[in-house]
Write an enzyme that holds these catalytic residues in place. Structure first.
Site, PDB file in Angstrom:
ATOM      1  N   HIS A 131      92.768  80.043  49.175  1.00 33.25           N
ATOM      2  CA  HIS A 131      93.265  78.822  48.426  1.00 33.25           C
ATOM      3  C   HIS A 131      92.532  78.745  47.171  1.00 33.25           C
ATOM      4  O   HIS A 131      91.226  78.133  47.383  1.00 33.25           O
ATOM      5  CB  HIS A 131      93.427  77.546  49.022  1.00 33.25           C
ATOM      6  CG  HIS A 131      94.704  77.731  50.211  1.00 33.25           C
ATOM      7  ND1 HIS A 131      95.386  76.539  50.426  1.00 33.25           N
ATOM      8  CD2 HIS A 131      94.910  78.582  50.801  1.00 33.25           C
ATOM      9  CE1 HIS A 131      96.242  76.893  51.312  1.00 33.25           C
ATOM     10  NE2 HIS A 131      96.191  78.240  51.503  1.00 33.25           N
ATOM     11  N   TYR A 188      84.193  70.386  47.029  1.00 29.80           N
ATOM     12  CA  TYR A 188      85.161  70.847  48.216  1.00 29.80           C
ATOM     13  C   TYR A 188      84.741  72.471  48.641  1.00 29.80           C
ATOM     14  O   TYR A 188      85.194  72.814  49.748  1.00 29.80           O
ATOM     15  CB  TYR A 188      86.601  70.820  47.603  1.00 29.80           C
ATOM     16  CG  TYR A 188      87.643  70.967  48.546  1.00 29.80           C
ATOM     17  CD1 TYR A 188      88.098  69.636  49.394  1.00 29.80           C
ATOM     18  CD2 TYR A 188      88.441  72.185  49.070  1.00 29.80           C
ATOM     19  CE1 TYR A 188      88.897  69.841  50.388  1.00 29.80           C
ATOM     20  CE2 TYR A 188      89.228  72.246  49.856  1.00 29.80           C
ATOM     21  CZ  TYR A 188      89.802  70.716  50.692  1.00 29.80           C
ATOM     22  OH  TYR A 188      90.658  70.895  51.599  1.00 29.80           O
ATOM     23  N   LYS A 241      84.769  69.094  55.992  1.00 34.63           N
ATOM     24  CA  LYS A 241      83.318  69.528  55.855  1.00 34.63           C
ATOM     25  C   LYS A 241      82.688  69.627  57.315  1.00 34.63           C
ATOM     26  O   LYS A 241      81.583  70.308  57.348  1.00 34.63           O
ATOM     27  CB  LYS A 241      82.496  68.356  55.196  1.00 34.63           C
ATOM     28  CG  LYS A 241      82.520  68.339  53.705  1.00 34.63           C
ATOM     29  CD  LYS A 241      82.015  69.857  53.019  1.00 34.63           C
ATOM     30  CE  LYS A 241      82.596  69.929  51.674  1.00 34.63           C
ATOM     31  NZ  LYS A 241      83.683  71.234  51.798  1.00 34.63           N
ATOM     32  N   TYR A 288      96.383  66.213  49.482  1.00 34.15           N
ATOM     33  CA  TYR A 288      95.999  64.897  50.191  1.00 34.15           C
ATOM     34  C   TYR A 288      96.617  63.555  49.576  1.00 34.15           C
ATOM     35  O   TYR A 288      96.531  63.605  48.190  1.00 34.15           O
ATOM     36  CB  TYR A 288      94.275  64.750  49.961  1.00 34.15           C
ATOM     37  CG  TYR A 288      93.325  65.798  50.561  1.00 34.15           C
ATOM     38  CD1 TYR A 288      93.479  67.069  50.111  1.00 34.15           C
ATOM     39  CD2 TYR A 288      92.750  65.309  51.689  1.00 34.15           C
ATOM     40  CE1 TYR A 288      92.444  67.895  50.944  1.00 34.15           C
ATOM     41  CE2 TYR A 288      91.797  66.211  52.331  1.00 34.15           C
ATOM     42  CZ  TYR A 288      91.909  67.635  51.977  1.00 34.15           C
ATOM     43  OH  TYR A 288      90.916  68.596  52.408  1.00 34.15           O
ATOM     44  N   PRO A 327      87.242  63.778  58.542  1.00 31.94           N
ATOM     45  CA  PRO A 327      88.051  65.000  58.029  1.00 31.94           C
ATOM     46  C   PRO A 327      88.391  65.064  56.683  1.00 31.94           C
ATOM     47  O   PRO A 327      88.707  66.275  56.048  1.00 31.94           O
ATOM     48  CB  PRO A 327      89.083  65.330  59.170  1.00 31.94           C
ATOM     49  CG  PRO A 327      89.648  63.875  59.574  1.00 31.94           C
ATOM     50  CD  PRO A 327      88.241  63.163  59.365  1.00 31.94           C
TER      51      PRO A 327
END
Ligand code: APR
Ligand code: PHB
Length: 398
Positions: A72, A389, A297, A201, A293
Site C-alpha cells: 500500500h 505510519y 503499531k 480511517y 490499534p
C-alpha cells in the site's frame, strides 16, 4: 533439558525471534500455553511496516507474504465528508506498508519452525520462570501431566499482555504506564471485496470507523462502540448499517455487505512496562507494551523488539560480549514510546470522546479537530503522519 534461549509464548514475537535465532545457530525452545490451532484462530492486525517485512524475509518466511500481500502506497483519513490521502510512498521518499494478516504471518512462522524441526511445547501449563537474575535461569512447566525443566542462558518473555514473564519482575523493579480509553472497536471480517483500495480511517460525529482488508476478496471493518456494548448486541445488519452511516457518502454507496466470519470487540489501551529487561529476562512485544490499534503499531513494535534482541543475542554468542544485553531496554523503549505517542495521538484525533459527557470533552474535541485540520492541510503535516505510519527506522546497538 537445556537450550540457549527459552522463549515464552508462540505469538508473532516468540515465533519470529525463534526463527531469527535459529538462523544464526542459536538454539531455542518455545513454551506456549495454548494450541497452535487456537493461536491461528485469533484475528489480529494486518498492516506490516517495511522494517517488519524486511525482518520476515531475513527470517526466511517472506515468500508467501511477497506473493499474496498487498503493498500500500497510501492511506486515507476521512472527516467532515472530506477524504485526505496520506501519500506514504511519495511523502517518505519511497516507503510503503504491506497489508498481510498477522494470522498469515503466524502461520508462515509456525510452518517454518516445524520444517526446521525446532522444539515448541504447545498447551503447556504452570509455566514458571526461575532465577532470572542469575547466570543459570530455568523455566518449569507441565505438558500432558508431565513436569519439565528447561535450563537456559536467557529467557525471552514473548507471552503477551496477560503472560507470566512481566509478572516475574518484582513490582519494585518495574514501573507501568497506562491509559485506558472509554470505548472499544467492534470488528467484522467478511468475505466481501474491500470497499476501497486503500485503508480509510474515518472520524465522524457518530464515532470512529475504519475500512481495512486481508485480500482482494476479504474485508476487515471496525466501528467505535461504547465499552458497555456486547458483541451479541450487534447483528451483522446493525453493524453494516452503522458502518455505512459513518463512511463518506461515495464510499458508503460502494460498500458490499455479507455475513460476518468473525466479529469481536477489543478494548483500547496504551500500556508500557519499564524497564523491558530484568537480569537475563527480556520482555518482547505485547508482554511489555500495548497500543490502541489506530495507527497499526502493535505488531510492528513487537517486530522491532525482536530485531533488537536478535542483534543482541548475535553479539553475545558470536563475540562473547555479554555486556551488550544491557542496551536492550533503552533501545526498545525509545522506539516504543514513539509508537505509543503516535497511536495515542491518532486515537485522540479520530475518536469521539463525547460519551465522557464533560465540558472538558467538548474542549478536547475542538483541540483535536484543529489538530486534524492542521496536520492534513499541509504537505509537512501529512509527511509527519506518513513517516510514522510507515514506521521509524530501527536503531543499531552501540
Ligand atoms: N505461558 C506460555 N505462553 C503464554 C502464557 C504463559 N503463561 N501466557 C500467554 N502466553 C502466550 C499466548 O497464548 C500467546 O500465544 O503468549 C502468546 C503471546 O502472543 P501475542 O499476544 O500475540 O503477543 P506477541 O507475540 O507479542 O504479538 C504481538 O502485537 O498488538 C499486537 O496484534 C498484535 O498480537 C499481536 C502483538
Ligand atoms: C486491520 O486490518 O485489522 C487494521 C488495520 C489498520 C489498523 C488497525 C487494524 O490501524
Amino acid at each position: 533439558m537445556k537450550t540457549q534461549v527459552a522463549i515464552i509464548g508462540a505469538g508473532p514475537s516468540g515465533l519470529l525471534l525463534g526463527q531469527l535465532l535459529a538462523k544464526q545457530g542459536i538454539d531455542n525452545v518455545i513454551i506456549e500455553r495454548v494450541s497452535g490451532e487456537y493461536i491461528l484462530g485469533r484475528i489480529r492486525a494486518g498492516v506490516l511496516e517495511q522494517g517488519m517485512t524486511d525482518l520476515l524475509r531475513e527470517a526466511g518466511v517472506g515468500e508467501r507474504m511477497d506473493r499474496e500481500g498487498q503493498v500500500h502506497k497510501g492511506v486515507e483519513l476521512a472527516f467532515n465528508n472530506k477524504r485526505v490521502q496520506i501519500e506514504l510512498e511519495k511523502l517518505t521518499g519511497g516507503n510503503t506498508v504491506m497489508v498481510y494478516g498477522q494470522t498469515e504471518v503466524t502461520r508462515d512462522l509456525m510452518e517454518a519452525r516445524a520444517e526446521k524441526g525446532l522444539t515448541t511445547y504447545y498447551e503447556s501449563s504452570n509455566v514458571v520462570l526461575h532465577d532470572v537474575k542469575s547466570a543459570t535461569p530455568y523455566v518449569t512447566f507441565e505438558q500432558n501431566g508431565k513436569e519439565h525443566r528447561l535450563e537456559c542462558d536467557y529467557i525471552a518473555g514473548c507471552d503477551g499482555f496477560h503472560g507470566v514473564s512481566r509478572q516475574t519482575i518484582p513490582e519494585s523493579s518495574r514501573k507501568e504506564f497506562e491509559r485506558v480509553y472509554p470505548f472499544g472497536w467492534l470488528g467484522i471480517l467478511s468475505d466481501t471485496p474491500p470497499v476501497n483500495d486503500e485503508l480509510i480511517y474515518c472520524k465522524t460525529d457518530r464515532g470512529f470507523a475504519m475500512t481495512s482488508m486481508r485480500s482482494a476478496t476479504r474485508s476487515r471493518y471496525y466501528i467505535q462502540v461504547p465499552l458497555t456494548d456486547k458483541v451479541e448486541d450487534w447483528s451483522d445488519d446493525d453493524f453494516w448499517t452503522e458502518l455505512k452511516n459513518r463512511l463518506p457518502d461515495d464510499v458508503a454507496e460502494r460498500l458490499v455487505t455479507g455475513p460476518s466470519i468473525e466479529k469481536s470487540i477489543a478494548p483500547l489501551r496504551s500500556f508500557v512496562c519499564e524497564p523491558m529487561q530484568y537480569g537475563n529476562l527480556f520482555l518482547v512485544g505485547d508482554a511489555a507494551h500495548i497500543v490502541p490499534p489506530t495507527g497499526a503499531k502493535g505488531l510492528n513494535l513487537a517486530a522491532s523488539d525482536v530485531a533488537t534482541l536478535n542483534k543482541i543475542m548475535a553479539r553475545v554468542y558470536q563475540e562473547g560480549d555479554k555486556e551488550c544485553v544491557n542496551q536492550y531496554s533503552e533501545i526498545c523503549l525509545r522506539r516504543v514510546w514513539h509508537g505509543e505517542r503516535f497511536s495515542w495521538w491518532m486515537t485522540n484525533m479520530l475518536h469521539d470522546f463525547s460519551d465522557e459527557g464533560s465540558k472538558d470533552a467538548e474542549t478536547h474535541e475542538r483541540f483535536m479537530s484543529s489538530e486534524l485540520n492542521f496536520y492534513t492541510d499541509t504537505e509537512e503535516g501529512r509527511r509527519v503522519i506518513a513517516m510514522q505510519y510507515v514506521g521509524l527506522p530501527y536503531e543499531d546497538l552501540k
